[in-house]
Write a protein that holds these residues in place. Structure first.
Motif, PDB file in Angstrom:
ATOM      1  N   PHE A   1      45.277  39.312  43.959  1.00 21.49           N
ATOM      2  CA  PHE A   1      43.818  39.388  43.956  1.00 21.49           C
ATOM      3  C   PHE A   1      43.234  38.692  42.739  1.00 21.49           C
ATOM      4  O   PHE A   1      43.695  38.856  41.610  1.00 21.49           O
ATOM      5  CB  PHE A   1      43.385  40.853  43.971  1.00 21.49           C
ATOM      6  N   SER A   2      42.189  37.904  42.987  1.00 23.05           N
ATOM      7  CA  SER A   2      41.415  37.312  41.901  1.00 23.05           C
ATOM      8  C   SER A   2      39.945  37.548  42.188  1.00 23.05           C
ATOM      9  O   SER A   2      39.488  37.391  43.329  1.00 23.05           O
ATOM     10  CB  SER A   2      41.688  35.814  41.794  1.00 23.05           C
ATOM     11  N   ILE A   3      39.205  37.921  41.176  1.00 20.99           N
ATOM     12  CA  ILE A   3      37.765  38.138  41.331  1.00 20.99           C
ATOM     13  C   ILE A   3      37.031  36.919  40.786  1.00 20.99           C
ATOM     14  O   ILE A   3      37.223  36.523  39.634  1.00 20.99           O
ATOM     15  CB  ILE A   3      37.288  39.432  40.612  1.00 20.99           C
TER      16      ILE A   3
ATOM     17  N   THR B   1      37.059  45.010  32.534  1.00 18.19           N
ATOM     18  CA  THR B   1      37.128  45.716  33.812  1.00 18.19           C
ATOM     19  C   THR B   1      38.341  45.274  34.612  1.00 18.19           C
ATOM     20  O   THR B   1      38.995  46.100  35.271  1.00 18.19           O
ATOM     21  CB  THR B   1      35.838  45.485  34.625  1.00 18.19           C
ATOM     22  N   CYS B   2      38.659  43.985  34.569  1.00 20.59           N
ATOM     23  CA  CYS B   2      39.865  43.511  35.253  1.00 20.59           C
ATOM     24  C   CYS B   2      41.112  44.193  34.692  1.00 20.59           C
ATOM     25  O   CYS B   2      41.984  44.642  35.451  1.00 20.59           O
ATOM     26  CB  CYS B   2      39.988  41.991  35.115  1.00 20.59           C
ATOM     27  N   VAL B   3      41.198  44.279  33.385  1.00 24.47           N
ATOM     28  CA  VAL B   3      42.358  44.928  32.767  1.00 24.47           C
ATOM     29  C   VAL B   3      42.406  46.395  33.171  1.00 24.47           C
ATOM     30  O   VAL B   3      43.471  46.931  33.523  1.00 24.47           O
ATOM     31  CB  VAL B   3      42.293  44.771  31.234  1.00 24.47           C
ATOM     32  N   GLU B   4      41.270  47.054  33.150  1.00 24.38           N
ATOM     33  CA  GLU B   4      41.197  48.474  33.500  1.00 24.38           C
ATOM     34  C   GLU B   4      41.646  48.727  34.937  1.00 24.38           C
ATOM     35  O   GLU B   4      42.348  49.706  35.222  1.00 24.38           O
ATOM     36  CB  GLU B   4      39.767  48.962  33.308  1.00 24.38           C
ATOM     37  N   LEU B   5      41.268  47.845  35.846  1.00 28.89           N
ATOM     38  CA  LEU B   5      41.556  48.035  37.273  1.00 28.89           C
ATOM     39  C   LEU B   5      42.878  47.424  37.712  1.00 28.89           C
ATOM     40  O   LEU B   5      43.297  47.623  38.855  1.00 28.89           O
ATOM     41  CB  LEU B   5      40.424  47.429  38.114  1.00 28.89           C
ATOM     42  N   GLY B   6      43.511  46.674  36.840  1.00 30.51           N
ATOM     43  CA  GLY B   6      44.757  46.019  37.217  1.00 30.51           C
ATOM     44  C   GLY B   6      44.547  44.767  38.048  1.00 30.51           C
ATOM     45  O   GLY B   6      45.411  44.386  38.850  1.00 30.51           O
ATOM     46  N   VAL B   7      43.403  44.107  37.853  1.00 23.63           N
ATOM     47  CA  VAL B   7      43.112  42.847  38.537  1.00 23.63           C
ATOM     48  C   VAL B   7      43.721  41.712  37.719  1.00 23.63           C
ATOM     49  O   VAL B   7      43.355  41.528  36.551  1.00 23.63           O
ATOM     50  CB  VAL B   7      41.592  42.646  38.683  1.00 23.63           C
ATOM     51  N   PRO B   8      44.631  40.924  38.297  1.00 21.03           N
ATOM     52  CA  PRO B   8      45.369  39.960  37.490  1.00 21.03           C
ATOM     53  C   PRO B   8      44.705  38.607  37.296  1.00 21.03           C
ATOM     54  O   PRO B   8      45.079  37.865  36.393  1.00 21.03           O
ATOM     55  CB  PRO B   8      46.671  39.785  38.270  1.00 21.03           C
ATOM     56  N   GLY B   9      43.715  38.264  38.161  1.00 18.59           N
ATOM     57  CA  GLY B   9      43.172  36.922  38.115  1.00 18.59           C
ATOM     58  C   GLY B   9      41.663  36.886  38.142  1.00 18.59           C
ATOM     59  O   GLY B   9      41.001  37.774  38.684  1.00 18.59           O
ATOM     60  N   VAL B  10      41.106  35.821  37.551  1.00 19.23           N
ATOM     61  CA  VAL B  10      39.667  35.593  37.578  1.00 19.23           C
ATOM     62  C   VAL B  10      39.405  34.126  37.909  1.00 19.23           C
ATOM     63  O   VAL B  10      40.114  33.232  37.445  1.00 19.23           O
ATOM     64  CB  VAL B  10      38.984  35.947  36.236  1.00 19.23           C
TER      65      VAL B  10
END
Length: 278
Positions: A8-10, A26-35
């Motif tokens: 997943f990337s936001i 927020t990405c780090v907090e939620l475990g989102v690996p990509g932007v």
């Protein structure tokens, strides 16, 4: 244990109300690996500072949006566009992403010549492709829904995008597969296979199709699961074509922008797992 967010990337535009540090936190907090990042907010923050911020957080920059707008007729306008795209390529390299998304540009004022506009895009790619490759960056032509052909993008189908891209080596120029823009096209699955066979799927983006479209139509990209697109189906198409990279959710939506950005990001991650992965 898998969270379902591994790919997943936001895209930054989905939660444009968040500052870049807020997005990263927020990405780090939620475990989102990509932007996927956008040039304007990155420039405002500072390109090198943004690169450090994202890198230090352990995030991957999956794409930079956007280059393109390559259809100008007058020499000064064409030169300006080439210079801007070279700058975008340099920014992508600094940020550590290998993919610059291109929105090719609409018809110049007073013109009705779609074919000529597309040929001017090809001419520009002939200049920019090698420049990008020297910096480890690929150009990803994004076809936009035909409703944008006049003012934003004369490349409306994956077939048109590939006809342009295939004039150049795949490590220089490929395509963006975006569900919002191609879901209506019966030929798109075949073109995804064509793109995969040539190693030209450089990024895969998601947005849902919801109606009625808002005035101006640009900000009508729906939250995953709210509309008419079968996300799992399109994921199957790109994976069958050999794509194993990040899956980026890019939403332009006034209602989402009016909400708390952290809440929207968490919701989008949840929708991704529910409607794309499971």
């Amino acid at each position: 244990m898998s969270t379902g967010l591994e790919r997943f990337s936001i895209n930054q535009m989905t939660v444009r109300q968040l500052s870049l540090p807020e997005l990263v936190d927020t990405c780090v907090e939620l475990g989102v690996p990509g932007v996927g990042l956008w040039r304007e907010p990155v420039q405002a923050y500072g390109v090198e500072a943004a690169a450090r911020l994202v890198r230090d957080a352990g995030l991957t920059v999956t794409t930079l949006c956007r280059g393109g707008f390559l259809t100008a007729i007058d020499p000064a306008g064409r030169a300006e566009a080439l210079d801007d795209n070279r700058a975008a390529i340099d920014e992508a390299a600094t940020l550590g992403t290998d993919t610059l998304v291109l929105v090719s540009g609409g018809l110049p004022a007073g013109s009705k010549d779609l074919h000529g506009a597309r040929e001017r895009i090809a001419d520009a790619l002939g200049v920019l492709g090698a420049y990008a490759a020297e910096r480890g960056v690929r150009l990803a032509i994004e076809p936009l829904h035909p409703m944008y052909a006049a003012d934003r993008c004369v490349v409306s189908t994956l077939a048109q995008a590939l006809d342009l891209a295939e004039r150049f080596p795949a490590h220089q120029v490929g395509v963006t597969v975006d569900t919002y823009h191609i879901w209506w096209d019966d030929n798109a699955p075949e073109q995804i296979a064509r793109a995969g066979a040539g190693g030209r799927i450089h990024t895969f983006q998601l947005a849902d199709w919801t109606t009625p479209l808002p005035e101006g139509v640009l900000n009508g990209r729906g939250q995953i699961g709210d509309g008419s697109i079968d996300m799992r189906e399109w994921k199957r198409y790109v994976e069958a074509a050999g794509y194993t990279g990040a899956i980026e959710v890019e939403l332009f939506n006034e209602e989402l922008w009016a909400r708390d950005g952290r809440e929207v990001l968490a919701e989008t991650a949840e929708r991704f797992v529910t409607h794309v992965i499971q």
